[in-house]
Design a protein around this motif. Structure first.
Motif, short mmCIF file in Angstrom:
data_model
loop_
_atom_site.label_atom_id
_atom_site.label_comp_id
_atom_site.label_asym_id
_atom_site.label_seq_id
_atom_site.Cartn_x
_atom_site.Cartn_y
_atom_site.Cartn_z
N GLU A 125 0.82 -1.22 0.00
CA GLU A 125 0.00 0.00 0.00
C GLU A 125 0.85 1.27 0.00
O GLU A 125 0.55 2.22 -0.70
CB GLU A 125 -0.91 -0.01 1.23
CG GLU A 125 -1.94 1.11 1.20
CD GLU A 125 -2.78 1.15 2.48
OE1 GLU A 125 -2.83 0.12 3.20
OE2 GLU A 125 -3.38 2.21 2.75
N ALA A 157 5.28 0.16 -2.44
CA ALA A 157 5.50 -0.54 -3.71
C ALA A 157 5.41 0.39 -4.91
O ALA A 157 6.09 0.19 -5.91
CB ALA A 157 4.49 -1.68 -3.86
N VAL A 158 4.57 1.42 -4.80
CA VAL A 158 4.39 2.28 -5.95
C VAL A 158 5.73 2.89 -6.37
O VAL A 158 6.00 3.04 -7.56
CB VAL A 158 3.31 3.37 -5.69
CG1 VAL A 158 3.70 4.29 -4.57
CG2 VAL A 158 3.04 4.17 -6.94
N CYS A 159 6.59 3.19 -5.43
CA CYS A 159 7.90 3.77 -5.78
C CYS A 159 9.04 2.75 -5.79
O CYS A 159 9.92 2.81 -6.63
CB CYS A 159 8.27 4.89 -4.81
SG CYS A 159 7.25 6.35 -5.00
N HIS A 160 9.04 1.83 -4.82
CA HIS A 160 10.21 0.95 -4.70
C HIS A 160 10.01 -0.39 -5.41
O HIS A 160 10.89 -1.25 -5.35
CB HIS A 160 10.55 0.71 -3.22
CG HIS A 160 11.13 1.92 -2.55
ND1 HIS A 160 12.40 2.37 -2.79
CD2 HIS A 160 10.59 2.80 -1.67
CE1 HIS A 160 12.65 3.46 -2.07
NE2 HIS A 160 11.55 3.75 -1.39
N GLY A 161 8.87 -0.58 -6.08
CA GLY A 161 8.64 -1.83 -6.80
C GLY A 161 8.00 -2.88 -5.91
O GLY A 161 8.27 -2.92 -4.71
N ALA A 162 7.18 -3.74 -6.52
CA ALA A 162 6.43 -4.73 -5.76
C ALA A 162 7.38 -5.64 -4.98
O ALA A 162 7.08 -6.08 -3.89
CB ALA A 162 5.54 -5.55 -6.70
N GLY A 201 12.97 -1.38 -7.18
CA GLY A 201 13.12 0.04 -7.49
C GLY A 201 12.15 0.52 -8.56
O GLY A 201 11.51 -0.27 -9.25
N GLY A 202 12.03 1.80 -8.67
CA GLY A 202 11.13 2.47 -9.61
C GLY A 202 11.39 3.95 -9.45
O GLY A 202 12.53 4.38 -9.60
N VAL A 203 10.38 4.70 -9.06
CA VAL A 203 10.63 6.10 -8.73
C VAL A 203 11.61 6.16 -7.54
O VAL A 203 12.41 7.07 -7.42
CB VAL A 203 9.30 6.83 -8.41
CG1 VAL A 203 9.56 8.24 -7.93
CG2 VAL A 203 8.41 6.85 -9.64
N PRO A 250 8.55 10.22 0.84
CA PRO A 250 7.73 10.94 1.81
C PRO A 250 8.01 10.51 3.25
O PRO A 250 8.56 9.44 3.48
CB PRO A 250 6.29 10.56 1.42
CG PRO A 250 6.39 9.34 0.58
CD PRO A 250 7.81 9.16 0.15
N PHE A 252 13.31 4.27 -16.11
CA PHE A 252 12.47 3.44 -16.98
C PHE A 252 12.72 3.97 -18.37
O PHE A 252 13.84 4.40 -18.63
CB PHE A 252 10.98 3.46 -16.63
CG PHE A 252 10.61 4.21 -15.40
CD1 PHE A 252 9.75 5.29 -15.46
CD2 PHE A 252 11.11 3.80 -14.18
CE1 PHE A 252 9.41 5.96 -14.32
CE2 PHE A 252 10.76 4.48 -13.03
CZ PHE A 252 9.92 5.57 -13.11
N ARG A 257 5.33 11.80 -11.78
CA ARG A 257 4.00 11.78 -11.16
C ARG A 257 3.16 13.01 -11.45
O ARG A 257 2.11 13.20 -10.83
CB ARG A 257 4.16 11.63 -9.64
CG ARG A 257 4.92 10.37 -9.24
CD ARG A 257 5.25 10.38 -7.76
NE ARG A 257 6.11 11.50 -7.40
CZ ARG A 257 6.29 11.93 -6.17
NH1 ARG A 257 5.67 11.36 -5.17
NH2 ARG A 257 7.09 12.96 -5.92
#
Lengths: 152, 346
Positions: free
Chosen positions: B30, B33-38, B42-44, B76, B142, B289
Protein backbone atom coordinates in the motif's frame (compact mmCIF):
# COMPACT_ATOMS: atom_id res chain seq x y z
CA UNK A 1 1.63 50.11 -13.12
CA UNK A 2 3.27 47.24 -11.35
CA UNK A 3 2.50 43.66 -11.95
CA UNK A 4 1.48 43.18 -8.33
CA UNK A 5 -1.30 45.66 -8.72
CA UNK A 6 -2.67 43.65 -11.54
CA UNK A 7 -5.95 41.92 -11.56
CA UNK A 8 -5.28 39.03 -9.28
CA UNK A 9 -8.31 38.34 -7.23
CA UNK A 10 -7.31 36.15 -4.40
CA UNK A 11 -10.33 34.04 -3.85
CA UNK A 12 -9.34 31.39 -1.43
CA UNK A 13 -7.33 33.44 0.99
CA UNK A 14 -7.08 30.86 3.64
CA UNK A 15 -3.54 29.68 3.55
CA UNK A 16 -3.80 26.30 5.03
CA UNK A 17 -1.37 25.63 7.77
CA UNK A 18 0.52 22.80 6.23
CA UNK A 19 1.99 19.91 8.06
CA UNK A 20 5.18 18.48 6.54
CA UNK A 21 4.54 16.52 3.41
CA UNK A 22 2.81 13.32 4.34
CA UNK A 23 2.35 10.41 1.99
CA UNK A 24 -1.38 10.83 2.03
CA UNK A 25 -1.42 14.01 -0.07
CA UNK A 26 -1.02 11.81 -3.09
CA UNK A 27 -2.86 8.55 -3.60
CA UNK A 28 -1.05 5.96 -5.66
CA UNK A 29 -1.12 2.29 -6.51
CA UNK A 30 1.06 -0.15 -8.36
CA UNK A 31 -0.60 -2.76 -10.51
CA UNK A 32 1.15 -5.92 -11.63
CA UNK A 33 -1.01 -5.75 -14.75
CA UNK A 34 0.29 -4.49 -18.06
CA UNK A 35 -0.62 -0.97 -19.12
CA UNK A 36 -3.55 -1.86 -21.44
CA UNK A 37 -5.06 -4.20 -18.85
CA UNK A 38 -4.72 -1.68 -16.06
CA UNK A 39 -6.25 1.06 -18.26
CA UNK A 40 -9.27 -1.12 -19.01
CA UNK A 41 -9.69 -2.14 -15.42
CA UNK A 42 -9.36 1.44 -14.17
CA UNK A 43 -12.05 2.74 -16.49
CA UNK A 44 -14.33 -0.16 -15.60
CA UNK A 45 -13.88 0.46 -11.89
CA UNK A 46 -14.43 4.22 -12.30
CA UNK A 47 -17.75 3.46 -13.99
CA UNK A 48 -18.71 0.91 -11.35
CA UNK A 49 -18.23 3.64 -8.78
CA UNK A 50 -20.83 5.74 -10.57
CA UNK A 51 -18.58 8.18 -12.45
CA UNK A 52 -18.37 8.99 -16.14
CA UNK A 53 -15.00 8.84 -17.86
CA UNK A 54 -14.97 12.11 -19.80
CA UNK A 55 -11.65 11.89 -21.55
CA UNK A 56 -8.39 10.01 -21.82
CA UNK A 57 -5.48 12.33 -22.52
CA UNK A 58 -2.69 10.50 -24.32
CA UNK A 59 0.35 12.37 -23.06
CA UNK A 60 2.73 9.76 -24.51
CA UNK A 61 1.29 10.09 -28.01
CA UNK A 62 1.73 13.86 -27.91
CA UNK A 63 5.35 13.48 -26.83
CA UNK A 64 6.12 10.74 -29.35
CA UNK A 65 4.64 12.80 -32.17
CA UNK A 66 7.01 15.59 -31.21
CA UNK A 67 9.98 13.22 -31.39
CA UNK A 68 10.45 12.49 -27.67
CA UNK A 69 10.94 8.97 -26.40
CA UNK A 70 8.58 7.97 -23.62
CA UNK A 71 6.83 5.03 -22.08
CA UNK A 72 3.03 4.90 -22.07
CA UNK A 73 1.46 7.74 -20.10
CA UNK A 74 -2.23 8.66 -20.03
CA UNK A 75 -4.42 10.86 -17.87
CA UNK A 76 -7.98 9.65 -17.30
CA UNK A 77 -10.52 12.40 -16.50
CA UNK A 78 -13.78 11.48 -14.79
CA UNK A 79 -16.60 12.93 -12.76
CA UNK A 80 -20.31 13.10 -12.04
CA UNK A 81 -22.07 15.89 -13.86
CA UNK A 82 -24.19 16.90 -10.85
CA UNK A 83 -21.16 17.29 -8.62
CA UNK A 84 -19.14 19.11 -11.28
CA UNK A 85 -22.04 21.53 -11.91
CA UNK A 86 -22.69 22.15 -8.27
CA UNK A 87 -19.04 22.87 -7.47
CA UNK A 88 -18.36 24.96 -10.58
CA UNK A 89 -21.46 27.08 -9.90
CA UNK A 90 -20.90 27.64 -6.24
CA UNK A 91 -17.13 27.63 -6.17
CA UNK A 92 -15.73 28.75 -9.52
CA UNK A 93 -12.26 28.82 -7.98
CA UNK A 94 -12.42 25.02 -8.06
CA UNK A 95 -13.03 24.85 -11.81
CA UNK A 96 -9.37 24.36 -12.78
CA UNK A 97 -9.36 21.29 -10.52
CA UNK A 98 -12.33 19.69 -12.24
CA UNK A 99 -13.11 17.03 -13.26
CA UNK A 100 -10.98 14.57 -11.25
CA UNK A 101 -8.15 12.76 -12.97
CA UNK A 102 -5.85 9.80 -12.49
CA UNK A 103 -2.47 9.47 -14.20
CA UNK A 104 -1.63 6.05 -15.57
CA UNK A 105 2.07 5.39 -16.08
CA UNK A 106 3.70 2.29 -17.56
CA UNK A 107 6.72 1.00 -15.68
CA UNK A 108 8.14 -1.99 -17.49
CA UNK A 109 5.44 -4.67 -17.52
CA UNK A 110 3.65 -3.05 -14.57
CA UNK A 111 1.54 0.06 -14.21
CA UNK A 112 1.41 2.93 -11.74
CA UNK A 113 -1.71 4.94 -10.95
CA UNK A 114 -1.50 8.25 -9.20
CA UNK A 115 -3.64 11.23 -8.25
CA UNK A 116 -3.83 13.96 -5.66
CA UNK A 117 -5.89 13.07 -2.61
CA UNK A 118 -9.23 14.94 -2.89
CA UNK A 119 -9.06 15.36 0.89
CA UNK A 120 -6.53 18.18 0.31
CA UNK A 121 -9.38 20.26 -1.13
CA UNK A 122 -10.81 20.52 2.36
CA UNK A 123 -8.00 22.93 3.23
CA UNK A 124 -7.38 24.29 -0.29
CA UNK A 125 -11.00 25.30 -0.71
CA UNK A 126 -12.10 25.88 2.80
CA UNK A 127 -15.21 27.74 1.68
CA UNK A 128 -16.77 24.60 0.26
CA UNK A 129 -19.40 23.61 2.81
CA UNK A 130 -19.94 20.11 1.57
CA UNK A 131 -16.65 18.69 2.89
CA UNK A 132 -18.28 15.31 2.95
CA UNK A 133 -18.05 15.25 -0.85
CA UNK A 134 -14.25 15.27 -0.74
CA UNK A 135 -14.17 12.43 1.78
CA UNK A 136 -16.50 10.58 -0.49
CA UNK A 137 -14.19 11.13 -3.49
CA UNK A 138 -11.21 9.98 -1.45
CA UNK A 139 -13.00 6.79 -0.45
CA UNK A 140 -14.00 6.11 -4.03
CA UNK A 141 -10.47 6.57 -5.33
CA UNK A 142 -9.09 4.36 -2.58
CA UNK A 143 -11.66 1.74 -3.46
CA UNK A 144 -10.85 2.02 -7.19
CA UNK A 145 -7.14 1.63 -6.42
CA UNK A 146 -7.86 -1.38 -4.23
CA UNK A 147 -9.75 -3.02 -7.10
CA UNK A 148 -6.69 -2.57 -9.25
CA UNK A 149 -4.12 -3.59 -6.64
CA UNK A 150 -5.99 -6.76 -5.89
CA UNK A 151 -6.44 -7.84 -9.50
CA UNK A 152 -3.73 -10.26 -10.57
CA UNK B 1 -28.73 -14.73 29.42
CA UNK B 2 -29.23 -14.91 25.67
CA UNK B 3 -27.29 -11.70 25.32
CA UNK B 4 -24.16 -13.20 26.72
CA UNK B 5 -23.05 -15.10 23.66
CA UNK B 6 -23.16 -12.21 21.21
CA UNK B 7 -21.36 -10.00 23.72
CA UNK B 8 -18.60 -12.54 24.16
CA UNK B 9 -18.37 -12.87 20.41
CA UNK B 10 -18.18 -9.10 20.10
CA UNK B 11 -15.50 -8.80 22.77
CA UNK B 12 -13.56 -11.54 21.08
CA UNK B 13 -13.64 -9.75 17.71
CA UNK B 14 -12.56 -6.48 19.27
CA UNK B 15 -9.74 -8.19 21.14
CA UNK B 16 -8.47 -10.04 18.12
CA UNK B 17 -8.66 -6.95 15.94
CA UNK B 18 -6.60 -5.07 18.48
CA UNK B 19 -3.94 -7.73 18.82
CA UNK B 20 -3.75 -8.83 15.19
CA UNK B 21 -0.20 -8.19 13.99
CA UNK B 22 -0.02 -5.67 11.16
CA UNK B 23 0.63 -7.34 7.84
CA UNK B 24 3.98 -6.08 6.55
CA UNK B 25 3.51 -7.30 3.01
CA UNK B 26 0.23 -5.52 2.50
CA UNK B 27 1.45 -2.37 4.24
CA UNK B 28 4.47 -2.38 1.95
CA UNK B 29 2.23 -2.88 -1.06
CA UNK B 30 0.00 0.00 0.00
CA UNK B 31 2.65 2.54 1.00
CA UNK B 32 5.94 1.69 -0.65
CA UNK B 33 5.50 -0.54 -3.71
CA UNK B 34 4.39 2.28 -5.95
CA UNK B 35 7.90 3.77 -5.78
CA UNK B 36 10.21 0.95 -4.70
CA UNK B 37 8.64 -1.83 -6.80
CA UNK B 38 6.43 -4.73 -5.76
CA UNK B 39 9.49 -6.78 -4.83
CA UNK B 40 11.88 -3.97 -3.93
CA UNK B 41 13.66 -3.71 -7.27
CA UNK B 42 13.12 0.04 -7.49
CA UNK B 43 11.13 2.47 -9.61
CA UNK B 44 10.63 6.10 -8.73
CA UNK B 45 12.49 5.09 -5.55
CA UNK B 46 15.89 3.35 -5.40
CA UNK B 47 16.06 -0.46 -5.02
CA UNK B 48 15.63 -1.84 -1.50
CA UNK B 49 15.99 -5.57 -2.17
CA UNK B 50 19.77 -5.25 -2.17
CA UNK B 51 21.78 -7.63 0.08
CA UNK B 52 24.56 -5.13 0.59
CA UNK B 53 22.03 -2.56 1.80
CA UNK B 54 19.95 -4.79 4.04
CA UNK B 55 22.96 -6.49 5.61
CA UNK B 56 24.53 -3.23 6.83
CA UNK B 57 21.61 -1.08 7.92
CA UNK B 58 20.03 -1.27 11.37
CA UNK B 59 16.31 -1.37 12.04
CA UNK B 60 16.79 2.07 13.53
CA UNK B 61 18.06 3.41 10.18
CA UNK B 62 15.08 1.95 8.35
CA UNK B 63 12.64 3.14 10.99
CA UNK B 64 13.96 6.72 10.89
CA UNK B 65 14.05 6.72 7.10
CA UNK B 66 10.38 5.73 6.99
CA UNK B 67 9.33 8.16 9.73
CA UNK B 68 11.27 11.18 8.44
CA UNK B 69 11.38 10.53 4.72
CA UNK B 70 13.86 12.50 2.63
CA UNK B 71 12.60 16.10 2.52
CA UNK B 72 12.70 17.49 -1.02
CA UNK B 73 13.80 14.13 -2.53
CA UNK B 74 10.42 12.46 -3.24
CA UNK B 75 10.64 9.86 -0.44
CA UNK B 76 7.73 10.94 1.81
CA UNK B 77 7.64 10.95 5.59
CA UNK B 78 5.20 8.49 7.15
CA UNK B 79 4.21 10.15 10.41
CA UNK B 80 0.92 8.28 10.67
CA UNK B 81 2.12 4.69 10.58
CA UNK B 82 2.25 3.14 14.04
CA UNK B 83 5.47 1.67 15.42
CA UNK B 84 3.99 -1.79 15.01
CA UNK B 85 3.19 -1.08 11.37
CA UNK B 86 6.66 0.23 10.67
CA UNK B 87 8.21 -2.81 12.35
CA UNK B 88 6.03 -5.04 10.18
CA UNK B 89 7.23 -3.25 7.04
CA UNK B 90 10.83 -3.63 8.18
CA UNK B 91 10.39 -7.38 8.71
CA UNK B 92 8.99 -7.55 5.21
CA UNK B 93 12.08 -5.76 3.83
CA UNK B 94 14.35 -8.07 5.85
CA UNK B 95 12.73 -11.03 4.12
CA UNK B 96 14.45 -9.99 0.89
CA UNK B 97 17.91 -10.80 2.15
CA UNK B 98 19.25 -13.88 3.88
CA UNK B 99 22.69 -12.39 4.35
CA UNK B 100 23.70 -12.03 7.97
CA UNK B 101 23.11 -8.63 9.48
CA UNK B 102 26.48 -7.06 10.37
CA UNK B 103 25.75 -4.10 12.54
CA UNK B 104 28.65 -2.92 14.65
CA UNK B 105 28.11 -1.08 17.90
CA UNK B 106 27.59 2.59 17.18
CA UNK B 107 30.94 4.28 17.64
CA UNK B 108 32.02 7.46 15.88
CA UNK B 109 34.43 6.83 13.02
CA UNK B 110 37.65 8.84 13.37
CA UNK B 111 39.12 10.59 10.38
CA UNK B 112 40.26 13.82 8.82
CA UNK B 113 37.36 15.67 7.18
CA UNK B 114 39.70 18.00 5.27
CA UNK B 115 41.38 15.09 3.55
CA UNK B 116 37.93 13.54 3.13
CA UNK B 117 36.79 16.63 1.28
CA UNK B 118 39.55 16.25 -1.30
CA UNK B 119 38.75 12.57 -1.79
CA UNK B 120 35.03 13.29 -1.98
CA UNK B 121 35.52 15.82 -4.79
CA UNK B 122 37.59 13.25 -6.65
CA UNK B 123 35.57 10.07 -6.07
CA UNK B 124 32.01 10.96 -5.15
CA UNK B 125 30.96 14.41 -6.35
CA UNK B 126 30.40 13.31 -9.95
CA UNK B 127 27.51 11.14 -8.76
CA UNK B 128 26.33 12.53 -5.42
CA UNK B 129 26.84 16.19 -6.32
CA UNK B 130 29.39 18.77 -5.21
CA UNK B 131 27.71 19.32 -1.84
CA UNK B 132 26.01 15.95 -1.54
CA UNK B 133 22.79 17.17 -3.13
CA UNK B 134 22.31 13.89 -5.02
CA UNK B 135 21.80 13.06 -8.67
CA UNK B 136 19.22 14.75 -10.86
CA UNK B 137 15.90 12.96 -10.86
CA UNK B 138 15.47 10.05 -8.48
CA UNK B 139 15.07 6.33 -8.54
CA UNK B 140 15.61 3.86 -11.34
CA UNK B 141 15.48 4.55 -15.04
CA UNK B 142 12.47 3.44 -16.98
CA UNK B 143 12.12 4.45 -20.57
CA UNK B 144 12.31 8.09 -19.64
CA UNK B 145 15.67 9.67 -20.24
CA UNK B 146 18.06 9.57 -17.30
CA UNK B 147 21.79 9.83 -17.06
CA UNK B 148 22.24 6.79 -14.85
CA UNK B 149 20.59 3.46 -14.06
CA UNK B 150 19.93 4.38 -10.46
CA UNK B 151 19.96 7.97 -9.36
CA UNK B 152 22.46 8.55 -6.52
CA UNK B 153 20.65 9.63 -3.34
CA UNK B 154 21.23 12.99 -1.69
CA UNK B 155 23.76 12.70 1.15
CA UNK B 156 23.14 16.22 2.47
CA UNK B 157 19.52 15.39 3.05
CA UNK B 158 18.36 16.04 6.63
CA UNK B 159 16.34 12.80 6.51
CA UNK B 160 19.41 10.80 5.51
CA UNK B 161 21.69 12.51 8.01
CA UNK B 162 19.21 11.93 10.84
CA UNK B 163 18.77 8.26 10.00
CA UNK B 164 22.31 7.24 9.18
CA UNK B 165 25.34 6.70 11.39
CA UNK B 166 29.08 6.82 10.73
CA UNK B 167 29.30 3.08 10.62
CA UNK B 168 26.63 2.69 7.97
CA UNK B 169 28.35 5.15 5.65
CA UNK B 170 31.69 3.47 6.29
CA UNK B 171 30.30 0.03 5.47
CA UNK B 172 28.55 1.37 2.35
CA UNK B 173 31.92 2.63 1.09
CA UNK B 174 33.72 -0.59 1.99
CA UNK B 175 31.17 -3.04 0.62
CA UNK B 176 29.49 -0.93 -2.09
CA UNK B 177 26.00 -1.81 -3.26
CA UNK B 178 26.20 -4.69 -5.68
CA UNK B 179 24.03 -4.33 -8.75
CA UNK B 180 24.05 -0.51 -8.47
CA UNK B 181 26.51 2.14 -9.69
CA UNK B 182 27.74 2.46 -6.07
CA UNK B 183 30.93 0.38 -6.04
CA UNK B 184 33.21 -0.75 -3.21
CA UNK B 185 35.83 1.95 -2.70
CA UNK B 186 38.12 -0.51 -0.98
CA UNK B 187 38.20 -2.36 -4.28
CA UNK B 188 38.64 0.96 -6.08
CA UNK B 189 41.93 1.34 -4.22
CA UNK B 190 41.10 3.63 -1.29
CA UNK B 191 42.47 2.66 2.12
CA UNK B 192 40.32 2.21 5.21
CA UNK B 193 41.72 5.47 6.54
CA UNK B 194 40.76 7.28 3.31
CA UNK B 195 37.27 5.91 3.74
CA UNK B 196 37.10 7.08 7.33
CA UNK B 197 38.21 10.53 6.22
CA UNK B 198 35.40 10.61 3.66
CA UNK B 199 32.90 9.48 6.32
CA UNK B 200 33.91 12.43 8.50
CA UNK B 201 33.47 14.79 5.57
CA UNK B 202 30.07 13.37 4.57
CA UNK B 203 28.93 13.88 8.16
CA UNK B 204 29.54 17.62 7.82
CA UNK B 205 26.90 17.87 5.10
CA UNK B 206 23.73 19.65 5.77
CA UNK B 207 21.28 21.25 3.43
CA UNK B 208 20.45 24.89 3.89
CA UNK B 209 17.21 24.54 2.08
CA UNK B 210 14.29 23.96 4.37
CA UNK B 211 11.45 22.58 2.29
CA UNK B 212 8.97 23.44 5.02
CA UNK B 213 9.92 27.07 4.71
CA UNK B 214 8.40 27.29 1.27
CA UNK B 215 4.94 26.13 2.23
CA UNK B 216 3.92 29.72 2.88
CA UNK B 217 4.24 30.87 -0.75
CA UNK B 218 1.43 33.33 -0.51
CA UNK B 219 -0.56 32.65 -3.62
CA UNK B 220 -3.92 30.90 -3.58
CA UNK B 221 -4.42 27.41 -5.08
CA UNK B 222 -6.23 28.97 -8.04
CA UNK B 223 -4.99 31.93 -10.10
CA UNK B 224 -7.90 34.07 -11.31
CA UNK B 225 -8.20 37.32 -13.25
CA UNK B 226 -11.20 39.12 -14.61
CA UNK B 227 -11.29 39.77 -18.36
CA UNK B 228 -12.83 42.96 -19.78
CA UNK B 229 -13.58 41.10 -23.03
CA UNK B 230 -16.37 38.74 -24.06
CA UNK B 231 -15.90 35.02 -23.52
CA UNK B 232 -15.19 34.45 -27.20
CA UNK B 233 -12.69 37.30 -27.39
CA UNK B 234 -10.99 36.12 -24.24
CA UNK B 235 -10.58 32.61 -25.66
CA UNK B 236 -9.01 34.11 -28.80
CA UNK B 237 -6.70 36.25 -26.68
CA UNK B 238 -5.69 33.16 -24.79
CA UNK B 239 -4.74 31.28 -27.96
CA UNK B 240 -2.59 34.20 -29.06
CA UNK B 241 -0.92 34.63 -25.71
CA UNK B 242 -0.17 30.91 -25.53
CA UNK B 243 1.66 30.77 -28.85
CA UNK B 244 3.52 33.95 -27.90
CA UNK B 245 4.94 32.02 -24.93
CA UNK B 246 6.30 29.16 -27.02
CA UNK B 247 3.51 26.83 -26.10
CA UNK B 248 1.58 24.83 -28.62
CA UNK B 249 -2.19 25.31 -28.59
CA UNK B 250 -3.86 21.88 -28.46
CA UNK B 251 -7.62 22.44 -28.37
CA UNK B 252 -10.56 24.05 -26.63
CA UNK B 253 -13.44 22.14 -25.07
CA UNK B 254 -16.34 22.80 -22.70
CA UNK B 255 -15.49 21.86 -19.10
CA UNK B 256 -18.40 19.42 -19.13
CA UNK B 257 -17.42 17.66 -22.36
CA UNK B 258 -17.75 13.91 -22.05
CA UNK B 259 -19.79 14.16 -18.85
CA UNK B 260 -23.06 14.98 -20.62
CA UNK B 261 -24.36 14.14 -24.11
CA UNK B 262 -22.86 16.32 -26.81
CA UNK B 263 -24.62 19.67 -27.12
CA UNK B 264 -25.81 19.73 -23.52
CA UNK B 265 -22.59 21.15 -22.08
CA UNK B 266 -22.44 24.56 -20.46
CA UNK B 267 -20.84 26.54 -23.29
CA UNK B 268 -19.81 29.38 -20.96
CA UNK B 269 -17.01 27.32 -19.37
CA UNK B 270 -14.25 26.78 -21.90
CA UNK B 271 -10.99 24.95 -21.26
CA UNK B 272 -7.99 25.79 -23.44
CA UNK B 273 -5.35 23.07 -23.58
CA UNK B 274 -1.76 23.76 -24.56
CA UNK B 275 1.70 22.27 -24.11
CA UNK B 276 5.40 22.91 -24.40
CA UNK B 277 6.66 19.42 -25.12
CA UNK B 278 10.28 20.11 -24.30
CA UNK B 279 9.40 21.55 -20.91
CA UNK B 280 7.03 18.63 -20.29
CA UNK B 281 9.68 16.09 -21.24
CA UNK B 282 12.20 17.61 -18.86
CA UNK B 283 9.66 17.81 -16.04
CA UNK B 284 8.62 14.16 -16.47
CA UNK B 285 12.25 13.12 -16.14
CA UNK B 286 12.42 14.91 -12.80
CA UNK B 287 9.16 13.47 -11.58
CA UNK B 288 6.89 11.16 -13.55
CA UNK B 289 4.00 11.78 -11.16
CA UNK B 290 2.98 15.19 -12.51
CA UNK B 291 0.02 14.01 -14.59
CA UNK B 292 -2.43 16.18 -12.66
CA UNK B 293 -0.87 19.23 -14.34
CA UNK B 294 -1.28 17.78 -17.84
CA UNK B 295 -1.80 19.10 -20.33
CA UNK B 296 -1.43 22.73 -19.33
CA UNK B 297 -4.79 24.42 -19.32
CA UNK B 298 -6.53 27.71 -18.76
CA UNK B 299 -10.26 27.94 -18.21
CA UNK B 300 -12.42 30.87 -19.31
CA UNK B 301 -15.72 31.17 -17.48
CA UNK B 302 -18.62 33.57 -17.95
CA UNK B 303 -21.12 34.04 -15.12
CA UNK B 304 -23.65 36.83 -14.80
CA UNK B 305 -21.92 38.76 -17.57
CA UNK B 306 -18.52 38.61 -15.87
CA UNK B 307 -15.70 36.77 -17.67
CA UNK B 308 -12.92 35.22 -15.61
CA UNK B 309 -9.76 33.44 -16.67
CA UNK B 310 -8.25 30.89 -14.32
CA UNK B 311 -5.64 28.20 -13.86
CA UNK B 312 -4.26 25.96 -11.15
CA UNK B 313 -1.28 27.30 -9.21
CA UNK B 314 1.47 24.69 -9.72
CA UNK B 315 3.68 26.25 -7.04
CA UNK B 316 0.94 25.73 -4.52
CA UNK B 317 0.58 22.09 -5.50
CA UNK B 318 4.31 21.51 -5.66
CA UNK B 319 4.48 20.55 -2.00
CA UNK B 320 2.44 17.42 -2.66
CA UNK B 321 5.43 15.97 -4.49
CA UNK B 322 8.21 16.56 -1.97
CA UNK B 323 10.59 17.10 -4.89
CA UNK B 324 12.94 20.05 -4.74
CA UNK B 325 13.90 19.82 -8.41
CA UNK B 326 10.30 19.74 -9.51
CA UNK B 327 9.59 22.74 -7.32
CA UNK B 328 11.70 24.89 -9.63
CA UNK B 329 9.59 23.82 -12.61
CA UNK B 330 6.41 24.51 -10.67
CA UNK B 331 7.69 27.99 -9.86
CA UNK B 332 8.43 28.57 -13.55
CA UNK B 333 5.00 27.30 -14.54
CA UNK B 334 3.23 29.52 -11.99
CA UNK B 335 5.13 32.49 -13.43
CA UNK B 336 4.03 31.54 -16.94
CA UNK B 337 0.39 31.16 -15.90
CA UNK B 338 0.46 34.56 -14.19
CA UNK B 339 1.91 36.22 -17.27
CA UNK B 340 -0.61 34.50 -19.52
CA UNK B 341 -3.53 35.54 -17.34
CA UNK B 342 -2.24 39.12 -17.31
CA UNK B 343 -1.81 39.23 -21.08
CA UNK B 344 -5.16 37.64 -21.81
CA UNK B 345 -7.02 40.16 -19.68
CA UNK B 346 -5.00 43.24 -20.63
Amino acid sequence: MTRCRHLFIILALTLAFLTPVAAEDLLAARSTQSFPEAMLMLQESIREHGYTVSRVQRVDIGLTNMGYQTDKYRVVFFGKIDEVRELSNRHPEMIPYLPMNISVIAEGDQTILITSNPAIYKTLFSKVKNKFLFDHWENDIRSIFNDIREAE
Amino acid sequence: MYLRLPIIALLYTIASAATAAPDGASLYSEHCAVCHGASGTGGVGIPLAVDSLLSIVSDDYLKKTIRLGRPGRIMPAFPKLSDAQINAIISHLRGWSDRKLEIMPEKPVRGDARHGKVLYAEHCASCHGKDGEGGKGTGVTFSRHRDMDIIPPALNNPGFQAATCDHMIQQTLIVGREGTPMTSFLEEGLTEQDINDIVRYVRTFYSEDDPDARTGEDLPPTLIVESPYSLEETVENAKQAISGKNFRFIRTQPLEEGLVPEGEENSRQVMIYFCNFNFLFEALAKDPRIGMFLPCRITVVERDGVVQVMSVNPMYLSKLFNNEELHEDCRTMTGIYRELLDEISL
